[in-house]
Design an enzyme around this catalytic site. Structure first.
Site, PDB file in Angstrom:
ATOM      1  N   LYS A 169      38.409  83.136  76.676  1.00 25.80           N
ATOM      2  CA  LYS A 169      38.037  82.328  77.850  1.00 25.80           C
ATOM      3  C   LYS A 169      38.201  80.872  77.431  1.00 25.80           C
ATOM      4  CE  LYS A 169      35.346  79.926  79.758  1.00 25.80           C
ATOM      5  NZ  LYS A 169      35.675  78.578  80.263  1.00 25.80           N
ATOM      6  N   GLU A 244      30.301  77.363  66.775  1.00 29.53           N
ATOM      7  CA  GLU A 244      30.737  76.066  66.242  1.00 29.53           C
ATOM      8  C   GLU A 244      30.328  75.025  67.272  1.00 29.53           C
ATOM      9  OE1 GLU A 244      31.882  75.613  63.391  1.00 29.53           O
ATOM     10  OE2 GLU A 244      32.727  77.521  62.756  1.00 29.53           O
ATOM     11  N   CYS A 278      33.718  66.910  67.356  1.00 25.74           N
ATOM     12  CA  CYS A 278      32.418  67.393  66.886  1.00 25.74           C
ATOM     13  C   CYS A 278      32.099  66.851  65.496  1.00 25.74           C
ATOM     14  CB  CYS A 278      32.432  68.915  66.853  1.00 25.74           C
ATOM     15  SG  CYS A 278      33.869  69.575  65.990  1.00 25.74           S
ATOM     16  N   GLU A 378      24.570  63.606  70.656  1.00 24.29           N
ATOM     17  CA  GLU A 378      26.029  63.564  70.539  1.00 24.29           C
ATOM     18  C   GLU A 378      26.584  62.868  71.781  1.00 24.29           C
ATOM     19  OE1 GLU A 378      28.209  67.286  70.982  1.00 24.29           O
ATOM     20  OE2 GLU A 378      29.285  66.800  69.142  1.00 24.29           O
TER      21      GLU A 378
HETATM   22  P1  NAD Z   1      30.937  73.145  76.627  1.00 24.26           P
HETATM   23  O1  NAD Z   1      29.888  73.768  75.778  1.00 24.26           O
HETATM   24  O2  NAD Z   1      30.549  72.519  77.903  1.00 24.26           O
HETATM   25  O3  NAD Z   1      32.049  74.231  77.012  1.00 24.26           O
HETATM   26  C1  NAD Z   1      32.702  74.985  76.020  1.00 24.26           C
HETATM   27  C2  NAD Z   1      33.199  76.269  76.644  1.00 24.26           C
HETATM   28  O4  NAD Z   1      32.075  77.063  77.037  1.00 24.26           O
HETATM   29  C3  NAD Z   1      34.045  76.076  77.892  1.00 24.26           C
HETATM   30  O5  NAD Z   1      35.098  77.008  77.898  1.00 24.26           O
HETATM   31  C4  NAD Z   1      33.053  76.380  79.009  1.00 24.26           C
HETATM   32  O6  NAD Z   1      33.676  76.811  80.204  1.00 24.26           O
HETATM   33  C5  NAD Z   1      32.228  77.485  78.373  1.00 24.26           C
HETATM   34  N1  NAD Z   1      30.898  77.707  78.967  1.00 24.26           N
HETATM   35  C6  NAD Z   1      30.137  76.843  79.674  1.00 24.26           C
HETATM   36  N2  NAD Z   1      28.992  77.437  80.060  1.00 24.26           N
HETATM   37  C7  NAD Z   1      29.015  78.708  79.587  1.00 24.26           C
HETATM   38  C8  NAD Z   1      28.103  79.801  79.643  1.00 24.26           C
HETATM   39  N3  NAD Z   1      26.933  79.724  80.272  1.00 24.26           N
HETATM   40  N4  NAD Z   1      28.441  80.946  79.010  1.00 24.26           N
HETATM   41  C9  NAD Z   1      29.606  81.055  78.339  1.00 24.26           C
HETATM   42  N5  NAD Z   1      30.516  80.046  78.268  1.00 24.26           N
HETATM   43  C10 NAD Z   1      30.220  78.884  78.875  1.00 24.26           C
HETATM   44  O7  NAD Z   1      31.706  72.136  75.671  1.00 24.26           O
HETATM   45  P2  NAD Z   1      32.890  71.129  76.025  1.00 24.26           P
HETATM   46  O8  NAD Z   1      32.318  70.049  76.862  1.00 24.26           O
HETATM   47  O9  NAD Z   1      34.053  71.912  76.537  1.00 24.26           O
HETATM   48  O10 NAD Z   1      33.268  70.591  74.562  1.00 24.26           O
HETATM   49  C11 NAD Z   1      32.550  69.597  73.908  1.00 24.26           C
HETATM   50  C12 NAD Z   1      31.520  70.177  72.968  1.00 24.26           C
HETATM   51  O11 NAD Z   1      32.143  71.059  72.044  1.00 24.26           O
HETATM   52  C13 NAD Z   1      30.841  69.130  72.109  1.00 24.26           C
HETATM   53  O12 NAD Z   1      29.459  69.365  72.052  1.00 24.26           O
HETATM   54  C14 NAD Z   1      31.454  69.319  70.739  1.00 24.26           C
HETATM   55  O13 NAD Z   1      30.685  68.879  69.673  1.00 24.26           O
HETATM   56  C15 NAD Z   1      31.693  70.772  70.718  1.00 24.26           C
HETATM   57  N6  NAD Z   1      32.730  71.103  69.736  1.00 24.26           N
HETATM   58  C16 NAD Z   1      32.384  71.719  68.558  1.00 24.26           C
HETATM   59  C17 NAD Z   1      33.346  71.988  67.610  1.00 24.26           C
HETATM   60  C18 NAD Z   1      33.020  72.683  66.321  1.00 24.26           C
HETATM   61  O14 NAD Z   1      33.928  73.295  65.755  1.00 24.26           O
HETATM   62  N7  NAD Z   1      31.807  72.644  65.816  1.00 24.26           N
HETATM   63  C19 NAD Z   1      34.664  71.628  67.843  1.00 24.26           C
HETATM   64  C20 NAD Z   1      34.985  71.004  69.042  1.00 24.26           C
HETATM   65  C21 NAD Z   1      34.012  70.754  69.992  1.00 24.26           C
END
Ligand code: NAD
Length: 473
Positions: A169, A244, A278, A378
Site C-alpha cells: 500500500k 520505521e 526521518c 518532528e
Molecule cells: P504517514 O504516517 O502519514 O503515512 C505513511 C503511510 O501510512 C501512507 O501510505 C498512508 O496512506 C498510510 N496510513 C495512514 N493512515 C493509516 C492507517 N490508519 N493505517 C494504515 N496505514 C495508514 O506518513 P507520511 O506523511 O507519508 O510520511 C512522513 C513520515 O514518515 C514522517 O513522520 C517521517 O519521519 C516518516 N518516515 C520514516 C522513515 C524511517 O525509515 N524511519 C523514513 C521516511 C519517512
C-alpha cells in the site's frame, strides 16, 4: 496529465473496485499533474487473497530461484531509472541530484538484498537440533511519500529474499512513482501473486491490511502516530511488525570540531531531502562558549542555500510535498518565535521573489532550549534548531532527551572521542564526521522511532520465523 486507473493484483493490472479519484500535484507549480483512482477494502482483500494463494508455492522456492528473481527485479528497475527520476522531481519536488540518487537506489537496494540472501544460511545446527528459518507468510507493506519507490523496492526485495509474498500500500500521493515501479516489477516476471500493489487511502486500504488475519507481518515506514495505530490494529492477530517512524536527530558539534566544516555538514544533515527526511539532523548541539562563532558560519552557509526550482542544478531545497506540509512548516516557524527562540535566518513565507509553489525559506533558529516544541516535534521541513550545551555530559543528556532515536551525528577532530560520545547516544545509527548510507547494515530506531530493523541480515530475519527441529538423529 497522467490518469492512473489500475492497481496490480495477481500478476495483472486491474481496475479497482474503489471509485474515488485523488489529485496528484507538482509541488513546485501547485498544478494538478495527475489523477489516481484509489483502491478500497474490497481491493485490499482481493490482493491479500492473491498473496496468500501465491505463498503456498513461493515459500518453498530455493535460494537460487529467488536470487534470479531479485536480479530481474533490479534490472527492470534500473531500466526505468530515468522515468523514476523525472517522476520524483515532478511529483515530490526533489532537486535533480537527489532525485537521481533516489531513482538509482530503487535498483541498487534490490541487489543489496540479493547479497544478503546469497550469504544467508536458512538452516543451522545447534547441538543435536536443526534450526530452520521459515518465511513468515503474507507481508503487508505501507510506505510514505518521501521516498516511495525506494521503500517499495527495499521492502519487496527483502520479502522475496525471505520467501514471503506481499501486498503493498504505497502513499496515495506518490502514485506516478508507484505506476513506474509496478510496470518495472511486472516486466521483471515475478510469479503471479507474489506482489500486489493497491494504492489507496491509509485509513481504508492501510487499515484493512493492518488488521487482516491472513497478513502475518507488516512493514511500515511513516509517522509515529500512524505506526502506533498499525501496531494496535495488528495486535488482535499478533502480527510481526516492523516500524520505521519519525525522528528528531541530534547533530552534536564537539568543542574540538572544525567549525568551518561542521556548519555546512549540519545544514546538509538538516536540509537533506528538502528537510523531509526521518533521519534529518534537526537539533544542532553546540558548545555554549563557541555558539556565536558557529552562528556566524551556519548563517552564512544557510543564506547561500538555494531553495527553489528543483530542476535548477543549484537548488538544494525543493518545495514541500503538499500545501498541508507547507502550512505545517509555517506553523512550526511561528511557534518557534512565539516560544522565544531567535530566528537566525529564514522565517515564514516563501523565499524572496517566489509567489507560487510550496517553497519555504531555509530556516535556522538559535537560543533554542530542548523543551521547546520546535526541539521536540518532528517538523519535516528545513527548520533547524541550535541548542547550546555546557559540557559533554550536558550534550549527551540533551541528545538523548527525546522520544525519538533514529539517527545521531557527532562531529569532532578526534574520531575516537566522537565514537565514545556516539556510543552513549540512543539511536539506531550514529554518523561520525560524515553523512552516509549503507543498505547492508541495520536501519531503524530506538524508542518511538520504531520497532525492529530493515536492511542486511536483521532486515531479512524480520520476514522469517525460526523453527527448531529436535530429536533428529
Ligand atoms: P504517514 O504516517 O502519514 O503515512 C505513511 C503511510 O501510512 C501512507 O501510505 C498512508 O496512506 C498510510 N496510513 C495512514 N493512515 C493509516 C492507517 N490508519 N493505517 C494504515 N496505514 C495508514 O506518513 P507520511 O506523511 O507519508 O510520511 C512522513 C513520515 O514518515 C514522517 O513522520 C517521517 O519521519 C516518516 N518516515 C520514516 C522513515 C524511517 O525509515 N524511519 C523514513 C521516511 C519517512
Amino acid at each position: 496529465m497522467q490518469h492512473i486507473d489500475r492497481i496490480y493484483i495477481d500478476g495483472a493490472f486491474v481496475t479497482p473496485h474503489g471509485e474515488e479519484l485523488f489529485d496528484l500535484f507538482n509541488p513546485a507549480t501547485e498544478q494538478v499533474i495527475g489523477r489516481v483512482r484509489l483502491a478500497d477494502e474490497h481491493d485490499a482483500n482481493r490482493a491479500i487473497a492473491a498473496a496468500r494463494r501465491a505463498f503456498a508455492s513461493f515459500s518453498r522456492t530455493g535460494k537460487s530461484e529467488r536470487l534470479d528473481l531479485l536480479q530481474s527485479m533490479a534490472n527492470a528497475l534500473a531500466a526505468r531509472e530515468d522515468d523514476l527520476a523525472e517522476a520524483i522531481i515532478d511529483e515530490y519536488g526533489s532537486p535533480v541530484s537527489r532525485a537521481r540518487w533516489m531513482a538509482n537506489y530503487a535498483s541498487s537496494v534490490v541487489l543489496e538484498a540479493a547479497n544478503t540472501l546469497r550469504q544467508y544460511d536458512f538452516k543451522r545446527r545447534i547441538n543435536a537440533s536443526e534450526v530452520v528459518m521459515q518465511p513468515v507468510g503474507v507481508a503487508g507493506m505501507i510506505t510514505p511519500w518521501n521516498a516511495n519507490a525506494g521503500f517499495i523496492a527495499n521492502k519487496l526485495a527483502t520479502a522475496i529474499a525471505a520467501g514471503c509474498t506481499a501486498v503493498i500500500k504505497p502513499s496515495e500521493m506518490s502514485a506516478i512513482q508507484t505506476q513506474i515501479v509496478t510496470e518495472a516489477l511486472h516486466a521483471a516476471g515475478l510469479p503471479t501473486g507474489v506482489f500486489n500493489i493497491v494504492t489507496g487511502r491509509g485509513d481504508v486500504v492501510g487499515a484493512t491490511i493492518s488488521a487482516h488475519p491472513d497478513v502475518a507481518k507488516i512493514s511500515f515506514t511513516g509517522s509515529t502516530a500512524v505506526g502506533k495505530a498499525i501496531l494496535r490494529a495488528g495486535a488482535e492477530t499478533l502480527k510481526r511488525i516492523t516500524l520505521e517512524l519519525g525522528g528528531k536527530s541530534p547533530f552534536i558539534v564537539l568543542d574540538d570540531a572544525n567549525f568551518a566544516e561542521a556548519a555546512p555538514l549540519a545544514l546538509q544533515a538538516g536540509f537533506m531531502n528538502n528537510g523531509q527526511a526521518c533521519i534529518a539532523g534537526t537539533r544542532i548541539l553546540v558548545p555554549q562558549q563557541r555558539v556565536e562563532e558557529f552562528e556566524v558560519l551556519i548563517r552564512a552557509a544557510a543564506e547561500k542555500t538555494q531553495s527553489g526550482d528543483p530542476r535548477d542544478p543549484a537548488t538544494v531545497i525543493g518545495p514541500m510535498v503538499s500545501e498541508k506540509q507547507w502550512n505545517r512548516v509555517q506553523r512550526y516557524i511561528r511557534l518557534g518565535t512565539e516560544e522565544g527562540a531567535r530566528l537566525l535566518t529564514g522565517g515564514e513565507g516563501r523565499p524572496d521573489g517566489m509567489e507560487s509553489g510550496w517553497f519555504v525559506r531555509p530556516t535556522v533558529f538559535t537560543g533554542v532550549s530542548n523543551d521547546m516544541t520546535i526541539a521536540r516535534e518532528e517538523i519535516f521541513g528545513p527548520v533547524l534548531s541550535i541548542i547550546a550545551y555546557r559540557d559533554l555530559e550536558d550534550a549527551i543528556a540533551i541528545a538523548n532527551d527525546t522520544t525519538y532515536g533514529l539517527q545521531a551525528y557527532v562531529v569532532s577532530s578526534d574520531p575516537a572521542r566522537a565514537r565514545e560520545v556516539g556510543a552513549r547516544i540512543d539511536a539506531g545509527r550514529v554518523m561520525i564526521n560524515a553523512i552516509t548510507h549503507d543498505p547492508a547494515v541495520p536501519f531503524g530506531g530506538f524508542k518511538q522511532s520504531g520497532i525492529g530493523r530493515e536492511c542486511g541480515t536483521l532486515g531479512l530475519e524480520a520476514y522469517l520465523e525460526p523453527k527448531a527441529v529436535m530429536g533428529v538423529v
